[in-house]
Design a protein around this motif. Structure first.
Motif, mmCIF file in Angstrom:
data_model
loop_
_atom_site.group_PDB
_atom_site.id
_atom_site.type_symbol
_atom_site.label_atom_id
_atom_site.label_comp_id
_atom_site.label_asym_id
_atom_site.label_seq_id
_atom_site.Cartn_x
_atom_site.Cartn_y
_atom_site.Cartn_z
ATOM 1 N N ALA A 87 0.841 -1.203 0.000
ATOM 2 C CA ALA A 87 0.000 0.000 0.000
ATOM 3 C C ALA A 87 0.876 1.253 0.000
ATOM 4 N N GLY A 88 1.962 1.232 0.758
ATOM 5 C CA GLY A 88 2.896 2.368 0.754
ATOM 6 C C GLY A 88 3.567 2.549 -0.592
ATOM 7 N N VAL A 89 3.967 1.456 -1.209
ATOM 8 C CA VAL A 89 4.603 1.532 -2.528
ATOM 9 C C VAL A 89 3.623 2.103 -3.546
ATOM 10 N N TYR A 90 2.392 1.609 -3.531
ATOM 11 C CA TYR A 90 1.385 2.102 -4.471
ATOM 12 C C TYR A 90 1.056 3.566 -4.202
ATOM 13 N N SER A 91 1.048 3.952 -2.943
ATOM 14 C CA SER A 91 0.782 5.344 -2.590
ATOM 15 C C SER A 91 1.867 6.260 -3.151
ATOM 16 N N GLU A 92 3.118 5.845 -3.056
ATOM 17 C CA GLU A 92 4.215 6.642 -3.617
ATOM 18 C C GLU A 92 4.112 6.723 -5.135
ATOM 19 N N ARG A 93 3.734 5.634 -5.768
ATOM 20 C CA ARG A 93 3.570 5.651 -7.218
ATOM 21 C C ARG A 93 2.450 6.607 -7.616
ATOM 22 N N ILE A 94 1.359 6.577 -6.856
ATOM 23 C CA ILE A 94 0.234 7.464 -7.148
ATOM 24 C C ILE A 94 0.665 8.914 -7.002
ATOM 25 N N ARG A 95 1.421 9.225 -5.956
ATOM 26 C CA ARG A 95 1.908 10.596 -5.774
ATOM 27 C C ARG A 95 2.805 11.010 -6.939
ATOM 28 N N ALA A 96 3.652 10.105 -7.379
ATOM 29 C CA ALA A 96 4.534 10.418 -8.516
ATOM 30 C C ALA A 96 3.709 10.656 -9.776
ATOM 31 N N TYR A 97 2.702 9.811 -10.014
ATOM 32 C CA TYR A 97 1.848 9.986 -11.188
ATOM 33 C C TYR A 97 1.063 11.293 -11.105
ATOM 34 N N GLU A 98 0.584 11.634 -9.908
ATOM 35 C CA GLU A 98 -0.140 12.892 -9.739
ATOM 36 C C GLU A 98 0.767 14.086 -10.031
ATOM 37 N N ALA A 99 2.030 13.998 -9.629
ATOM 38 C CA ALA A 99 2.976 15.081 -9.916
ATOM 39 C C ALA A 99 3.209 15.203 -11.417
ATOM 40 N N VAL A 100 3.320 14.071 -12.095
ATOM 41 C CA VAL A 100 3.511 14.094 -13.547
ATOM 42 C C VAL A 100 2.273 14.683 -14.227
ATOM 43 N N ILE A 101 1.098 14.297 -13.774
ATOM 44 C CA ILE A 101 -0.144 14.817 -14.348
ATOM 45 C C ILE A 101 -0.240 16.321 -14.127
ATOM 46 N N ALA A 102 0.120 16.787 -12.934
ATOM 47 C CA ALA A 102 0.094 18.228 -12.652
ATOM 48 C C ALA A 102 1.066 18.974 -13.566
#
Length: 117
Positions: free
Chosen positions: A42-57
Protein backbone atom coordinates in the motif's frame (compact mmCIF):
# COMPACT_ATOMS: atom_id res chain seq x y z
CA UNK A 1 -5.90 -35.99 12.42
CA UNK A 2 -3.79 -33.25 14.04
CA UNK A 3 -1.95 -35.84 16.07
CA UNK A 4 -1.12 -37.77 12.91
CA UNK A 5 0.20 -34.58 11.21
CA UNK A 6 2.29 -33.71 14.27
CA UNK A 7 3.68 -37.24 14.40
CA UNK A 8 4.65 -37.04 10.75
CA UNK A 9 6.39 -33.71 11.41
CA UNK A 10 8.40 -35.25 14.23
CA UNK A 11 6.49 -33.44 16.94
CA UNK A 12 4.76 -36.49 18.38
CA UNK A 13 5.85 -35.63 21.94
CA UNK A 14 3.66 -32.51 22.02
CA UNK A 15 0.31 -32.58 23.72
CA UNK A 16 -2.88 -31.49 22.08
CA UNK A 17 -2.88 -28.10 23.81
CA UNK A 18 0.73 -27.45 22.78
CA UNK A 19 -0.03 -28.47 19.22
CA UNK A 20 -3.01 -26.12 19.08
CA UNK A 21 -0.93 -23.25 20.46
CA UNK A 22 1.84 -24.01 17.98
CA UNK A 23 -0.69 -24.07 15.16
CA UNK A 24 -2.28 -20.79 16.35
CA UNK A 25 1.16 -19.19 16.61
CA UNK A 26 2.03 -20.26 13.06
CA UNK A 27 -1.32 -18.95 11.89
CA UNK A 28 -0.72 -15.64 13.68
CA UNK A 29 2.76 -15.37 12.18
CA UNK A 30 1.39 -16.02 8.69
CA UNK A 31 -1.32 -13.41 9.25
CA UNK A 32 1.26 -10.86 10.48
CA UNK A 33 3.45 -11.47 7.42
CA UNK A 34 0.42 -11.12 5.16
CA UNK A 35 -0.68 -7.86 6.81
CA UNK A 36 2.83 -6.39 6.74
CA UNK A 37 3.16 -7.26 3.04
CA UNK A 38 -0.18 -5.62 2.32
CA UNK A 39 0.84 -2.47 4.24
CA UNK A 40 4.20 -2.33 2.47
CA UNK A 41 2.56 -2.65 -0.94
CA UNK A 42 0.00 0.00 0.00
CA UNK A 43 2.90 2.37 0.75
CA UNK A 44 4.60 1.53 -2.53
CA UNK A 45 1.39 2.10 -4.47
CA UNK A 46 0.78 5.34 -2.59
CA UNK A 47 4.21 6.64 -3.62
CA UNK A 48 3.57 5.65 -7.22
CA UNK A 49 0.23 7.46 -7.15
CA UNK A 50 1.91 10.60 -5.77
CA UNK A 51 4.53 10.42 -8.52
CA UNK A 52 1.85 9.99 -11.19
CA UNK A 53 -0.14 12.89 -9.74
CA UNK A 54 2.98 15.08 -9.92
CA UNK A 55 3.51 14.09 -13.55
CA UNK A 56 -0.14 14.82 -14.35
CA UNK A 57 0.09 18.23 -12.65
CA UNK A 58 3.21 19.04 -14.69
CA UNK A 59 1.50 17.98 -17.92
CA UNK A 60 -1.53 20.13 -17.07
CA UNK A 61 0.76 23.11 -16.41
CA UNK A 62 2.54 22.51 -19.72
CA UNK A 63 -0.80 22.32 -21.55
CA UNK A 64 -1.91 25.60 -20.02
CA UNK A 65 1.40 27.22 -20.97
CA UNK A 66 1.08 25.86 -24.52
CA UNK A 67 -2.45 27.22 -24.73
CA UNK A 68 -1.22 30.67 -23.70
CA UNK A 69 1.56 30.47 -26.29
CA UNK A 70 -0.93 29.38 -28.97
CA UNK A 71 -3.24 32.30 -28.15
CA UNK A 72 -0.31 34.70 -28.32
CA UNK A 73 0.77 33.23 -31.67
CA UNK A 74 -2.77 33.63 -33.04
CA UNK A 75 -2.85 37.24 -31.86
CA UNK A 76 0.55 37.86 -33.46
CA UNK A 77 -0.67 36.28 -36.70
CA UNK A 78 -3.77 38.50 -36.71
CA UNK A 79 -1.59 41.55 -36.06
CA UNK A 80 0.76 40.54 -38.88
CA UNK A 81 -2.17 40.07 -41.26
CA UNK A 82 -3.52 43.49 -40.31
CA UNK A 83 -0.09 45.03 -40.85
CA UNK A 84 0.21 43.31 -44.22
CA UNK A 85 -3.22 44.60 -45.21
CA UNK A 86 -2.19 48.14 -44.24
CA UNK A 87 0.98 47.82 -46.29
CA UNK A 88 -1.00 46.58 -49.31
CA UNK A 89 -3.34 49.54 -49.00
CA UNK A 90 -0.36 51.87 -48.72
CA UNK A 91 1.30 50.36 -51.79
CA UNK A 92 -1.95 50.63 -53.74
CA UNK A 93 -2.29 54.26 -52.70
CA UNK A 94 1.34 54.97 -53.56
CA UNK A 95 1.06 53.34 -56.98
CA UNK A 96 -1.48 55.86 -58.08
CA UNK A 97 0.80 58.66 -56.87
CA UNK A 98 3.21 59.51 -59.70
CA UNK A 99 5.82 60.94 -57.33
CA UNK A 100 6.52 57.49 -55.73
CA UNK A 101 9.38 55.71 -57.53
CA UNK A 102 8.55 52.26 -56.03
CA UNK A 103 6.24 49.91 -57.85
CA UNK A 104 4.59 46.71 -56.65
CA UNK A 105 7.38 44.70 -58.32
CA UNK A 106 9.98 46.53 -56.23
CA UNK A 107 8.13 45.81 -53.01
CA UNK A 108 7.53 42.16 -53.94
CA UNK A 109 11.22 41.77 -54.73
CA UNK A 110 12.20 43.15 -51.32
CA UNK A 111 9.67 40.82 -49.65
CA UNK A 112 11.11 37.82 -51.49
CA UNK A 113 14.61 38.78 -50.34
CA UNK A 114 13.43 39.18 -46.73
CA UNK A 115 11.64 35.83 -46.72
CA UNK A 116 14.39 33.85 -48.42
CA UNK A 117 16.29 31.26 -46.35
Amino acid sequence: MIAWILTRLGLGGLGLKSAIWLFMGALGLAFAVWISTKLYLAGVYSERIRAYEAVIAQIKADLIANEVIARQAEADARAAEAEEQKLKELIDAMQSDKSCPLTREHVDGVRRIDESP
